[in-house]
Design a protein around this motif. Sequence first.
Motif, PDB file in Angstrom:
ATOM      1  N   MET A   1       9.247  29.935  67.463  1.00  0.00           N
ATOM      2  CA  MET A   1      10.244  28.901  67.234  1.00  0.00           C
ATOM      3  C   MET A   1      10.654  28.934  65.768  1.00  0.00           C
ATOM      4  SD  MET A   1      10.106  24.745  67.588  1.00  0.00           S
ATOM      5  CE  MET A   1      10.045  24.724  69.344  1.00  0.00           C
ATOM      6  N   GLN A   2      11.925  28.837  65.538  1.00  0.00           N
ATOM      7  CA  GLN A   2      12.480  28.775  64.184  1.00  0.00           C
ATOM      8  C   GLN A   2      12.638  27.317  63.777  1.00  0.00           C
ATOM      9  OE1 GLN A   2      13.472  31.330  62.176  1.00  0.00           O
ATOM     10  NE2 GLN A   2      13.113  32.989  63.605  1.00  0.00           N
ATOM     11  N   VAL A   3      12.114  26.969  62.599  1.00  0.00           N
ATOM     12  CA  VAL A   3      12.211  25.605  62.078  1.00  0.00           C
ATOM     13  C   VAL A   3      12.812  25.666  60.682  1.00  0.00           C
ATOM     14  CG1 VAL A   3      10.916  23.536  61.422  1.00  0.00           C
ATOM     15  CG2 VAL A   3      10.151  24.902  63.371  1.00  0.00           C
ATOM     16  N   THR A   4      13.770  24.787  60.423  1.00  0.00           N
ATOM     17  CA  THR A   4      14.295  24.647  59.072  1.00  0.00           C
ATOM     18  C   THR A   4      13.910  23.268  58.563  1.00  0.00           C
ATOM     19  OG1 THR A   4      16.135  26.186  59.337  1.00  0.00           O
ATOM     20  CG2 THR A   4      16.400  24.487  57.666  1.00  0.00           C
ATOM     21  N   VAL A   5      13.239  23.244  57.411  1.00  0.00           N
ATOM     22  CA  VAL A   5      12.854  21.999  56.759  1.00  0.00           C
ATOM     23  C   VAL A   5      13.815  21.797  55.597  1.00  0.00           C
ATOM     24  CG1 VAL A   5      11.046  20.782  55.490  1.00  0.00           C
ATOM     25  CG2 VAL A   5      10.443  22.241  57.436  1.00  0.00           C
ATOM     26  N   ILE A   6      14.584  20.725  55.651  1.00  0.00           N
ATOM     27  CA  ILE A   6      15.577  20.428  54.624  1.00  0.00           C
ATOM     28  C   ILE A   6      14.962  19.445  53.638  1.00  0.00           C
ATOM     29  CG2 ILE A   6      17.909  19.575  54.176  1.00  0.00           C
ATOM     30  CD1 ILE A   6      18.433  20.155  57.241  1.00  0.00           C
ATOM     31  N   GLY A   7      14.665  19.931  52.438  1.00  0.00           N
ATOM     32  CA  GLY A   7      14.025  19.127  51.406  1.00  0.00           C
ATOM     33  C   GLY A   7      12.583  19.568  51.216  1.00  0.00           C
ATOM     34  N   LEU A   8      12.287  20.182  50.085  1.00  0.00           N
ATOM     35  CA  LEU A   8      10.939  20.692  49.815  1.00  0.00           C
ATOM     36  C   LEU A   8      10.247  19.876  48.726  1.00  0.00           C
ATOM     37  CD1 LEU A   8      11.657  24.530  50.020  1.00  0.00           C
ATOM     38  CD2 LEU A   8      10.628  23.042  51.760  1.00  0.00           C
ATOM     39  N   GLY A   9      10.228  18.568  48.922  1.00  0.00           N
ATOM     40  CA  GLY A   9       9.564  17.670  47.987  1.00  0.00           C
ATOM     41  C   GLY A   9       8.149  17.355  48.433  1.00  0.00           C
ATOM     42  N   TYR A  10       7.691  16.140  48.104  1.00  0.00           N
ATOM     43  CA  TYR A  10       6.303  15.754  48.348  1.00  0.00           C
ATOM     44  C   TYR A  10       5.926  15.682  49.827  1.00  0.00           C
ATOM     45  CZ  TYR A  10       5.811  14.815  43.419  1.00  0.00           C
ATOM     46  OH  TYR A  10       5.750  14.964  42.066  1.00  0.00           O
ATOM     47  N   ILE A  11       6.878  15.492  50.703  1.00  0.00           N
ATOM     48  CA  ILE A  11       6.605  15.479  52.141  1.00  0.00           C
ATOM     49  C   ILE A  11       7.092  16.783  52.778  1.00  0.00           C
ATOM     50  CG2 ILE A  11       7.008  14.285  54.330  1.00  0.00           C
ATOM     51  CD1 ILE A  11       5.287  12.695  52.319  1.00  0.00           C
ATOM     52  N   GLY A  12       8.274  17.238  52.413  1.00  0.00           N
ATOM     53  CA  GLY A  12       8.865  18.421  53.023  1.00  0.00           C
ATOM     54  C   GLY A  12       8.085  19.696  52.785  1.00  0.00           C
ATOM     55  N   LEU A  13       7.626  19.920  51.560  1.00  0.00           N
ATOM     56  CA  LEU A  13       6.914  21.158  51.257  1.00  0.00           C
ATOM     57  C   LEU A  13       5.583  21.256  52.000  1.00  0.00           C
ATOM     58  CD1 LEU A  13       6.823  23.851  49.846  1.00  0.00           C
ATOM     59  CD2 LEU A  13       5.992  22.693  47.781  1.00  0.00           C
ATOM     60  N   PRO A  14       4.742  20.217  51.990  1.00  0.00           N
ATOM     61  CA  PRO A  14       3.513  20.314  52.787  1.00  0.00           C
ATOM     62  C   PRO A  14       3.790  20.472  54.284  1.00  0.00           C
ATOM     63  CG  PRO A  14       3.315  18.530  51.204  1.00  0.00           C
ATOM     64  CD  PRO A  14       4.737  19.002  51.153  1.00  0.00           C
ATOM     65  N   THR A  15       4.827  19.812  54.787  1.00  0.00           N
ATOM     66  CA  THR A  15       5.185  19.946  56.199  1.00  0.00           C
ATOM     67  C   THR A  15       5.577  21.383  56.516  1.00  0.00           C
ATOM     68  OG1 THR A  15       5.912  17.631  56.302  1.00  0.00           O
ATOM     69  CG2 THR A  15       6.724  19.110  58.018  1.00  0.00           C
ATOM     70  N   ALA A  16       6.415  21.977  55.672  1.00  0.00           N
ATOM     71  CA  ALA A  16       6.838  23.371  55.863  1.00  0.00           C
ATOM     72  C   ALA A  16       5.642  24.315  55.827  1.00  0.00           C
ATOM     73  CB  ALA A  16       7.862  23.761  54.801  1.00  0.00           C
ATOM     74  N   ALA A  17       4.749  24.123  54.863  1.00  0.00           N
ATOM     75  CA  ALA A  17       3.579  24.996  54.724  1.00  0.00           C
ATOM     76  C   ALA A  17       2.639  24.862  55.928  1.00  0.00           C
ATOM     77  CB  ALA A  17       2.842  24.678  53.424  1.00  0.00           C
ATOM     78  N   VAL A  80      14.687  14.519  53.105  1.00  0.00           N
ATOM     79  CA  VAL A  80      15.322  14.413  51.785  1.00  0.00           C
ATOM     80  C   VAL A  80      15.065  13.027  51.200  1.00  0.00           C
ATOM     81  CG1 VAL A  80      17.086  16.142  52.325  1.00  0.00           C
ATOM     82  CG2 VAL A  80      17.529  13.726  52.821  1.00  0.00           C
ATOM     83  N   PRO A  81      15.287  12.862  49.895  1.00  0.00           N
ATOM     84  CA  PRO A  81      15.022  11.563  49.267  1.00  0.00           C
ATOM     85  C   PRO A  81      15.897  10.442  49.836  1.00  0.00           C
ATOM     86  CG  PRO A  81      15.340  13.275  47.606  1.00  0.00           C
ATOM     87  CD  PRO A  81      15.718  13.868  48.926  1.00  0.00           C
ATOM     88  N   THR A  82      15.306   9.268  49.927  1.00  0.00           N
ATOM     89  CA  THR A  82      16.037   8.047  50.274  1.00  0.00           C
ATOM     90  C   THR A  82      15.613   6.958  49.289  1.00  0.00           C
ATOM     91  OG1 THR A  82      14.339   7.567  51.930  1.00  0.00           O
ATOM     92  CG2 THR A  82      16.392   8.543  52.732  1.00  0.00           C
ATOM     93  N   PRO A  83      16.036   7.116  48.019  1.00  0.00           N
ATOM     94  CA  PRO A  83      15.611   6.137  47.011  1.00  0.00           C
ATOM     95  C   PRO A  83      16.163   4.751  47.333  1.00  0.00           C
ATOM     96  CG  PRO A  83      17.357   7.540  46.152  1.00  0.00           C
ATOM     97  CD  PRO A  83      16.980   8.093  47.493  1.00  0.00           C
ATOM     98  N   PHE A  84      15.401   3.742  46.963  1.00  0.00           N
ATOM     99  CA  PHE A  84      15.840   2.378  47.233  1.00  0.00           C
ATOM    100  C   PHE A  84      16.891   1.941  46.232  1.00  0.00           C
ATOM    101  CE2 PHE A  84      11.958   2.312  49.683  1.00  0.00           C
ATOM    102  CZ  PHE A  84      12.366   1.618  50.813  1.00  0.00           C
TER     103      PHE A  84
END
Length: 152
Positions: A1-17, A80-84
């Motif tokens: 399965m091909q997965v694209t993770v959009i946003g490699l920040g504090y949540i996205g990067l660990p999820t992708a890895a 991706v970020p959702t700043p308040f």
Amino acid sequence: MQVTVIGLGYIGLPTAALLASRGFQVSGVDINPHVVEKVNAGQSHIVEPGLEELISAGVKSGNLKAYTELQKADTYLIIVPTPFIHENKAPDMSYVRKASEQLAEILKEGDMVILESTSSVGSTRKDVQEVVESVRPELKAKIDYAFCPERA
């Protein structure tokens, strides 16, 4: 399965890895070229115990590669970020909406789009599905959408 993770920040990067470590073919996407370079070198731009080892293993196995442009997949995670916004204490959904607009251009029937950014109830429909369908009305009822609370 091909997965694209959009946003490699504090949540996205660990999820992708983690997805790459489980055998998924993962394309990580970030607008920051420095982040993309670090990931493709098997390195992390954030400090998280064990993360750099996971990234390095994912890159070496060929299961993880980072890009600055969206890549076609079967499943897409928007993280991706959702700043308040301090005046009304609501999340700024502009990054999610922008990602959804860009994603609409490459989606195909049967794809899955998962919103994993901090957001209000109804955001998956309002800020992802409705945006995608406004760009590509022919995709109405042909894409699966889901919300996933953040996991770290």
